[in-house]
Design a protein around this motif. Structure first.
Motif, PDB file in Angstrom:
ATOM      1  N   LYS A 123       0.954  -1.361   0.277  1.00  0.00           N
ATOM      2  CA  LYS A 123       0.032  -0.116   0.346  1.00  0.00           C
ATOM      3  C   LYS A 123       1.094   1.236  -0.374  1.00  0.00           C
ATOM      4  CE  LYS A 123      -4.082  -1.594   0.664  1.00  0.00           C
ATOM      5  NZ  LYS A 123      -5.238  -0.836  -0.080  1.00  0.00           N
ATOM      6  N   ASP A 124       0.381   2.278  -0.849  1.00  0.00           N
ATOM      7  CA  ASP A 124       1.629   3.470  -1.108  1.00  0.00           C
ATOM      8  C   ASP A 124       0.658   4.565  -0.995  1.00  0.00           C
ATOM      9  OD1 ASP A 124       0.164   3.314  -3.619  1.00  0.00           O
ATOM     10  OD2 ASP A 124       1.826   1.548  -3.911  1.00  0.00           O
ATOM     11  N   TRP A 125       1.241   5.911  -0.268  1.00  0.00           N
ATOM     12  CA  TRP A 125       0.513   7.053  -0.578  1.00  0.00           C
ATOM     13  C   TRP A 125       1.562   7.496  -0.745  1.00  0.00           C
ATOM     14  CZ3 TRP A 125       1.467   4.296   3.859  1.00  0.00           C
ATOM     15  CH2 TRP A 125       2.936   5.093   4.724  1.00  0.00           C
ATOM     16  N   ILE A 126       0.765   8.833  -1.325  1.00  0.00           N
ATOM     17  CA  ILE A 126       1.784  10.607  -1.606  1.00  0.00           C
ATOM     18  C   ILE A 126       1.074  11.890  -0.437  1.00  0.00           C
ATOM     19  CG2 ILE A 126       1.374  10.509  -4.010  1.00  0.00           C
ATOM     20  CD1 ILE A 126       4.576  11.492  -4.655  1.00  0.00           C
ATOM     21  N   ILE A 127       1.411  12.182   0.316  1.00  0.00           N
ATOM     22  CA  ILE A 127       0.590  13.882   0.332  1.00  0.00           C
ATOM     23  C   ILE A 127       1.818  14.667   0.297  1.00  0.00           C
ATOM     24  CG2 ILE A 127      -0.063  14.892   1.965  1.00  0.00           C
ATOM     25  CD1 ILE A 127      -0.745  11.682   3.551  1.00  0.00           C
ATOM     26  N   SER A 128       1.513  15.560   0.027  1.00  0.00           N
ATOM     27  CA  SER A 128       2.029  17.124  -1.153  1.00  0.00           C
ATOM     28  C   SER A 128       2.437  17.438   1.131  1.00  0.00           C
ATOM     29  CB  SER A 128       1.438  18.286  -1.334  1.00  0.00           C
ATOM     30  OG  SER A 128       0.855  18.862  -0.377  1.00  0.00           O
ATOM     31  N   ALA A 129       3.205  18.719   1.229  1.00  0.00           N
ATOM     32  CA  ALA A 129       4.028  19.162   2.695  1.00  0.00           C
ATOM     33  C   ALA A 129       2.946  20.002   2.751  1.00  0.00           C
ATOM     34  CB  ALA A 129       4.970  19.989   2.323  1.00  0.00           C
ATOM     35  N   THR A 130       2.167  20.755   2.032  1.00  0.00           N
ATOM     36  CA  THR A 130       1.161  21.696   2.157  1.00  0.00           C
ATOM     37  C   THR A 130       0.155  21.163   2.952  1.00  0.00           C
ATOM     38  OG1 THR A 130       1.689  23.340   0.970  1.00  0.00           O
ATOM     39  CG2 THR A 130       0.247  23.816   1.447  1.00  0.00           C
ATOM     40  N   LYS A 135      11.678   2.819   5.278  1.00  0.00           N
ATOM     41  CA  LYS A 135      12.205   3.869   5.113  1.00  0.00           C
ATOM     42  C   LYS A 135      12.697   4.767   4.070  1.00  0.00           C
ATOM     43  CE  LYS A 135      10.559   4.125   9.885  1.00  0.00           C
ATOM     44  NZ  LYS A 135       9.987   3.318  10.964  1.00  0.00           N
ATOM     45  N   ASP A 136      13.135   4.244   2.941  1.00  0.00           N
ATOM     46  CA  ASP A 136      14.267   4.355   2.746  1.00  0.00           C
ATOM     47  C   ASP A 136      14.114   5.518   0.933  1.00  0.00           C
ATOM     48  OD1 ASP A 136      16.212   3.692   3.953  1.00  0.00           O
ATOM     49  OD2 ASP A 136      16.405   1.470   3.569  1.00  0.00           O
ATOM     50  N   VAL A 137      11.997   4.991   1.566  1.00  0.00           N
ATOM     51  CA  VAL A 137      11.756   6.403  -0.072  1.00  0.00           C
ATOM     52  C   VAL A 137      12.763   6.774  -0.538  1.00  0.00           C
ATOM     53  CG1 VAL A 137      10.095   6.014  -0.986  1.00  0.00           C
ATOM     54  CG2 VAL A 137       9.801   4.468   0.263  1.00  0.00           C
ATOM     55  N   ALA A 138      13.342   7.364  -1.323  1.00  0.00           N
ATOM     56  CA  ALA A 138      13.382   8.994  -1.585  1.00  0.00           C
ATOM     57  C   ALA A 138      13.085   9.595  -2.178  1.00  0.00           C
ATOM     58  CB  ALA A 138      14.555   7.811  -3.502  1.00  0.00           C
ATOM     59  N   LYS A 139      12.912  10.718  -1.359  1.00  0.00           N
ATOM     60  CA  LYS A 139      12.078  12.284  -0.905  1.00  0.00           C
ATOM     61  C   LYS A 139      12.532  13.486  -2.561  1.00  0.00           C
ATOM     62  CE  LYS A 139      11.193  16.588   1.242  1.00  0.00           C
ATOM     63  NZ  LYS A 139       9.943  16.275   0.465  1.00  0.00           N
ATOM     64  N   THR A 140      11.913  13.118  -3.692  1.00  0.00           N
ATOM     65  CA  THR A 140      11.791  13.836  -4.948  1.00  0.00           C
ATOM     66  C   THR A 140      10.397  14.854  -4.354  1.00  0.00           C
ATOM     67  OG1 THR A 140      10.171  12.745  -6.151  1.00  0.00           O
ATOM     68  CG2 THR A 140      12.862  12.450  -5.761  1.00  0.00           C
ATOM     69  N   GLY A 141      11.231  16.221  -5.106  1.00  0.00           N
ATOM     70  CA  GLY A 141       9.868  17.188  -4.964  1.00  0.00           C
ATOM     71  C   GLY A 141       9.222  17.350  -3.812  1.00  0.00           C
ATOM     72  N   LYS A 184       6.215  10.959   0.662  1.00  0.00           N
ATOM     73  CA  LYS A 184       5.609   9.662  -0.012  1.00  0.00           C
ATOM     74  C   LYS A 184       5.424   8.516   1.409  1.00  0.00           C
ATOM     75  CE  LYS A 184       7.975  10.056  -3.858  1.00  0.00           C
ATOM     76  NZ  LYS A 184       9.652   9.887  -4.681  1.00  0.00           N
ATOM     77  N   GLY A 185       4.746   7.077   0.979  1.00  0.00           N
ATOM     78  CA  GLY A 185       4.827   6.089   2.049  1.00  0.00           C
ATOM     79  C   GLY A 185       4.325   4.900   2.163  1.00  0.00           C
ATOM     80  N   VAL A 186       5.926   3.970   2.169  1.00  0.00           N
ATOM     81  CA  VAL A 186       4.700   2.199   1.586  1.00  0.00           C
ATOM     82  C   VAL A 186       5.009   1.759   2.332  1.00  0.00           C
ATOM     83  CG1 VAL A 186       5.893   0.649  -0.271  1.00  0.00           C
ATOM     84  CG2 VAL A 186       6.100   3.025  -0.588  1.00  0.00           C
ATOM     85  N   LEU A 187       3.965   0.601   2.456  1.00  0.00           N
ATOM     86  CA  LEU A 187       3.502  -0.344   2.444  1.00  0.00           C
ATOM     87  C   LEU A 187       4.148  -1.772   2.804  1.00  0.00           C
ATOM     88  CD1 LEU A 187       1.609   0.746   5.964  1.00  0.00           C
ATOM     89  CD2 LEU A 187       3.263   0.465   6.414  1.00  0.00           C
TER      90      LEU A 187
END
Lengths: 107, 331
Positions: free
Chosen positions: B89-96, B291-297, B301-304
């Motif tokens: 399961k994965d997700w991505i949330i904008s920093a705002t 926990k090693d998902v590269a941060k871009t932008g 991002k999160g991955v389980l």
């Protein structure tokens, strides 16, 4: 808004059934606790108990209806899985657990 | 009566505050009855294998005096295996979005991680109860419970067993038969087959509807009419999920309503009879956050992810009543 109960945080709540799920992080694992009202089940069990025949006639008998979290927490599910019938019968015969019984009698 | 002319209503108002419940209610329960019941183990490969052996059927054993010995052939044990399946399961949330104030705080990282974790567990339950045959290779799939069971079964007309296929090393999905209503005959048939084949059924996992049909099987006067008692104040007029304990001719069983099985007619048509000793779930990689998902932008991002498989120690210890009307009296 975050709703808390001690160290537990409300995770979800179902307005219809009153079922609420609480979450707590114990430092290692996420623990969920489910609370729900059981008035209904108790009164239904009582109705069934009163209308059930005293005699043990026929093949199948519903002996008890136990809310899932009580069944799991009291260890009765595990005991039943492991074949510890003595524990299960003691639990069901215990007058403290009469609310879950749907048929009178000693098991 | 319509409102008088020039009545200022909420439709024209500009600054009215929105009201949004702070408690988010979702009706996707996270219960995983079968997964919770069975033992969890670990595996070190993507294709764990095990063997099953059985005694020869009892037969007349009468020999002549002074007889010369003869020697029977040994039949090797069956070698079975299942493939691990990767669940993610994965997700991505904008920093705002992460920092803005929000009702319910649902779209935040912490909540999303929790929610995805619960969903992932339910996906494991789904993988156990659906009818997916095992697949090897890069996109491995675990063979679900119903693809294994071929001994203690009751199927509708034209339904056929799947089972483990030794030459390919894969399980085969069962063929759906004509759907029928769950009856005491079906129940007794599966229970009796199990008893004869040495199974020790202790739990039954079925859709909530099938569980409710169970209640009607009691001998006549024992049938308690289905009543929905109204509790105090007329609220909460819904029966809560409960485990029912039944005493029957072939042992005592506990019936669990499985909400994952209520997800679709395809899942609800099977009721599983389980001996927890005959089933376990092996994890190659337990569900954990990468926990090693590269941060871009400008986003988080999160991955389980987890990888595991179902081990059916011996399918003779399990049973299925298939092709049932599992959602309503006709579906």
């Amino acid at each position: 808004m975050i709703i808390r109960d001690g160290s537990w945080t409300l995770y979800e709540h179902d307005m219809m059934t009153g079922r609420s799920v609480w979450h707590y992080f114990d430092g290692e694992k996420d623990v969920f606790r489910v609370d729900y009202p059981v008035d209904n089940l108790i009164s239904e069990n009582q109705d069934v108990r009163n209308s059930a025949e005293k005699a043990w006639r026929g093949d199948w008998h519903r002996v008890a209806s136990i809310p899932l979290n009580i069944a799991h927490d009291s260890g009765i599910v595990q005991a039943h899985s492991e074949g510890d019938d003595k524990f299960v019968k003691r639990f069901l015969n215990n007058s403290d657990n009469r609310a879950w019984r749907t048929k009178e009698g000693q098991l | 009566m319509a409102a008088l002319a020039n009545t200022f209503t909420t439709n024209q108002a500009v600054g009215n505050r929105e009201e949004l419940s702070d408690v988010v209610s979702r009706i996707t329960p996270e219960d995983t009855p079968i997964y919770s019941l069975i033992e969890k183990g670990s595996t070190k490969s993507v294709h764990p294998e095990w063997e099953t052996d059985e005694l020869a059927a009892p037969a007349a054993n009468i020999k002549t005096e002074g007889d010369e010995y003869t020697f029977g052939a040994i039949s090797p044990p069956d070698r079975l295996g299942n493939y691990t399946q990767i669940l993610r399961k994965d997700w991505i949330i904008s920093a705002t979005q992460e920092v803005v104030s929000e009702a319910g705080n649902v779209q935040k990282r912490k909540y999303q991680k929790l929610k995805k974790g619960v969903e992932l567990r339910k996906d494991v339950e789904f993988a156990i109860v659906d009818t997916n045959a095992s697949v090897g290779g890069a996109t491995r799939e675990l063979g679900s419970l119903s693809t294994w069971i071929e001994t203690n079964v009751s199927r509708g007309a034209t339904g056929a067993n799947g089972g483990f296929d030794t030459p390919t090393g894969l399980t085969v999905a069962p063929t759906n038969g004509t759907q029928r209503a769950f009856t005491k005959t079906i129940l007794d048939s599966v229970m009796q087959q199990g008893f004869q084949n040495g199974a020790n059924f202790r739990h039954v996992s079925a859709s909530p509807y099938v569980k409710s049909v169970f209640v009607t099987f009691m001998s006549d006067s024992n049938v308690a009419p289905f009543r929905y008692a109204v509790s105090k104040g007329g609220e909460r007029n819904t029966i809560v999920a409960s485990a029912d304990y039944y005493e029957g001719p072939f042992g005592t069983v506990m019936i669990h309503p499985n909400r994952v099985q209520a997800g679709s007619a395809g899942l609800a048509r099977n009721a599983f009879f389980i001996d927890p000793e005959m089933l376990s779930f092996l994890w190659l990689r337990k569900i954990q956050e990468d926990k090693d998902v590269a941060k871009t932008g400008d986003a988080d991002k999160g991955v389980l992810i987890g990888e595991g498989t179902l081990k059916v120690h011996n399918e003779k210890g399990l049973g299925v009543a298939a092709d049932l009307f599992g959602l309503t009296a006709a579906s």
